[in-house]
Design a protein around this motif. Structure first.
Motif, PDB file in Angstrom:
ATOM      1  N   ARG A  11      35.310  19.802  62.051  1.00 47.55           N
ATOM      2  CA  ARG A  11      36.577  20.516  62.195  1.00 47.55           C
ATOM      3  C   ARG A  11      36.317  22.016  62.117  1.00 47.55           C
ATOM      4  N   MET A  12      36.675  22.723  63.152  1.00 46.22           N
ATOM      5  CA  MET A  12      36.479  24.167  63.176  1.00 46.22           C
ATOM      6  C   MET A  12      37.524  24.828  62.277  1.00 46.22           C
ATOM      7  N   ARG A  13      37.087  25.710  61.407  1.00 48.06           N
ATOM      8  CA  ARG A  13      37.980  26.326  60.434  1.00 48.06           C
ATOM      9  C   ARG A  13      38.057  27.850  60.570  1.00 48.06           C
ATOM     10  N   ARG A  14      37.750  28.358  61.729  1.00 52.41           N
ATOM     11  CA  ARG A  14      37.737  29.816  61.878  1.00 52.41           C
ATOM     12  C   ARG A  14      39.104  30.435  61.640  1.00 52.41           C
ATOM     13  N   MET A  15      40.170  29.675  61.905  1.00 53.79           N
ATOM     14  CA  MET A  15      41.508  30.215  61.692  1.00 53.79           C
ATOM     15  C   MET A  15      41.852  30.302  60.207  1.00 53.79           C
ATOM     16  N   ARG A  16      41.098  29.627  59.357  1.00 52.37           N
ATOM     17  CA  ARG A  16      41.401  29.613  57.932  1.00 52.37           C
ATOM     18  C   ARG A  16      40.356  30.337  57.103  1.00 52.37           C
ATOM     19  N   ARG A  17      39.489  31.066  57.747  1.00 53.34           N
ATOM     20  CA  ARG A  17      38.396  31.731  57.043  1.00 53.34           C
ATOM     21  C   ARG A  17      38.904  32.877  56.175  1.00 53.34           C
ATOM     22  N   ASP A  18      39.771  33.729  56.710  1.00 47.37           N
ATOM     23  CA  ASP A  18      40.256  34.910  55.997  1.00 47.37           C
ATOM     24  C   ASP A  18      41.606  34.647  55.353  1.00 47.37           C
ATOM     25  N   GLU A  19      41.869  35.319  54.242  1.00 49.90           N
ATOM     26  CA  GLU A  19      43.151  35.176  53.540  1.00 49.90           C
ATOM     27  C   GLU A  19      44.315  35.563  54.452  1.00 49.90           C
ATOM     28  N   PHE A  20      44.139  36.625  55.238  1.00 50.28           N
ATOM     29  CA  PHE A  20      45.193  37.060  56.153  1.00 50.28           C
ATOM     30  C   PHE A  20      45.574  35.933  57.122  1.00 50.28           C
ATOM     31  N   SER A  21      44.580  35.286  57.703  1.00 49.07           N
ATOM     32  CA  SER A  21      44.836  34.194  58.640  1.00 49.07           C
ATOM     33  C   SER A  21      45.483  33.009  57.951  1.00 49.07           C
ATOM     34  N   ARG A  22      45.043  32.716  56.744  1.00 47.47           N
ATOM     35  CA  ARG A  22      45.639  31.584  56.012  1.00 47.47           C
ATOM     36  C   ARG A  22      47.107  31.827  55.715  1.00 47.47           C
ATOM     37  N   ARG A  23      47.459  33.068  55.368  1.00 40.97           N
ATOM     38  CA  ARG A  23      48.880  33.371  55.122  1.00 40.97           C
ATOM     39  C   ARG A  23      49.719  33.175  56.374  1.00 40.97           C
ATOM     40  N   LEU A  24      49.169  33.533  57.542  1.00 42.56           N
ATOM     41  CA  LEU A  24      49.902  33.358  58.796  1.00 42.56           C
ATOM     42  C   LEU A  24      50.081  31.889  59.153  1.00 42.56           C
ATOM     43  N   MET A  25      49.102  31.062  58.846  1.00 44.92           N
ATOM     44  CA  MET A  25      49.100  29.667  59.267  1.00 44.92           C
ATOM     45  C   MET A  25      49.763  28.714  58.272  1.00 44.92           C
ATOM     46  N   ARG A  26      49.954  29.155  57.025  1.00 50.24           N
ATOM     47  CA  ARG A  26      50.431  28.215  56.007  1.00 50.24           C
ATOM     48  C   ARG A  26      51.890  27.823  56.236  1.00 50.24           C
ATOM     49  N   GLU A  27      52.270  26.764  55.568  1.00 50.74           N
ATOM     50  CA  GLU A  27      53.651  26.289  55.659  1.00 50.74           C
ATOM     51  C   GLU A  27      54.579  27.318  55.020  1.00 50.74           C
ATOM     52  N   HIS A  28      55.762  27.405  55.517  1.00 50.32           N
ATOM     53  CA  HIS A  28      56.735  28.335  54.961  1.00 50.32           C
ATOM     54  C   HIS A  28      57.360  27.738  53.713  1.00 50.32           C
ATOM     55  N   VAL A  29      57.592  28.571  52.742  1.00 44.83           N
ATOM     56  CA  VAL A  29      58.212  28.141  51.495  1.00 44.83           C
ATOM     57  C   VAL A  29      59.604  28.743  51.442  1.00 44.83           C
ATOM     58  N   LEU A  30      60.582  27.908  51.184  1.00 45.49           N
ATOM     59  CA  LEU A  30      61.965  28.352  51.114  1.00 45.49           C
ATOM     60  C   LEU A  30      62.387  28.453  49.658  1.00 45.49           C
ATOM     61  N   SER A  31      62.958  29.579  49.286  1.00 48.69           N
ATOM     62  CA  SER A  31      63.435  29.760  47.916  1.00 48.69           C
ATOM     63  C   SER A  31      64.812  30.416  47.964  1.00 48.69           C
ATOM     64  N   PRO A  32      65.583  30.327  46.887  1.00 47.12           N
ATOM     65  CA  PRO A  32      66.929  30.915  46.876  1.00 47.12           C
ATOM     66  C   PRO A  32      66.942  32.416  47.147  1.00 47.12           C
ATOM     67  N   THR A  33      65.860  33.114  46.827  1.00 43.28           N
ATOM     68  CA  THR A  33      65.831  34.564  47.054  1.00 43.28           C
ATOM     69  C   THR A  33      65.704  34.925  48.523  1.00 43.28           C
ATOM     70  N   THR A  34      65.295  33.972  49.372  1.00 39.55           N
ATOM     71  CA  THR A  34      65.143  34.268  50.796  1.00 39.55           C
ATOM     72  C   THR A  34      66.347  33.829  51.620  1.00 39.55           C
ATOM     73  N   LEU A  35      67.341  33.232  50.984  1.00 41.71           N
ATOM     74  CA  LEU A  35      68.520  32.760  51.706  1.00 41.71           C
ATOM     75  C   LEU A  35      69.558  33.865  51.847  1.00 41.71           C
ATOM     76  N   ILE A  36      70.336  33.804  52.901  1.00 41.39           N
ATOM     77  CA  ILE A  36      71.398  34.775  53.149  1.00 41.39           C
ATOM     78  C   ILE A  36      72.726  34.034  53.172  1.00 41.39           C
ATOM     79  N   TYR A  37      73.683  34.495  52.384  1.00 41.86           N
ATOM     80  CA  TYR A  37      75.004  33.881  52.366  1.00 41.86           C
ATOM     81  C   TYR A  37      75.859  34.549  53.438  1.00 41.86           C
TER      82      TYR A  37
END
Length: 72
Positions: A11-37
Motif C-alpha cells: 500500500r503506497m502511503r505517500r499521501m500520509r507521510r507528512d502531517e500536513f497531508s494527513r490533516r488534509l486527508m483525515r476524517e472530519h470531526v464535528l463538534s458543537p463549536t463548529t456548528l452555526i445556528y
C-alpha cells in the motif's frame, strides 16, 4: 482469504507521510463549536414568524434578532 484481481501487494502511503497531508486527508470531526445556528431576519419591527418547514426555528425582525447576537 483469497484476493481477486490486481490488488497491490504494497500500500503506497505517500499521501500520509507528512502531517500536513494527513490533516488534509483525515476524517472530519464535528463538534458543537463548529456548528452555526440559523437566524432568519424579516422586515419590520417587533415581529416573529415561525418557519413551517423547520420546527423550533423562527424569523425575527432586526430588533428581535439582537437577542441572538448577544448569545454568541
Amino acid at each position: 482469504m483469497q484476493v481477486y484481481g490486481s490488488f497491490p501487494a504494497v500500500r503506497m502511503r505517500r499521501m500520509r507521510r507528512d502531517e500536513f497531508s494527513r490533516r488534509l486527508m483525515r476524517e472530519h470531526v464535528l463538534s458543537p463549536t463548529t456548528l452555526i445556528y440559523p437566524v432568519f431576519v424579516i422586515e419590520g419591527k417587533g415581529r416573529t414568524q415561525a418557519v413551517p418547514s423547520m420546527p423550533g426555528v423562527s424569523r425575527y425582525t432586526p430588533d428581535k434578532s439582537r437577542r441572538w447576537r448577544s448569545d454568541v
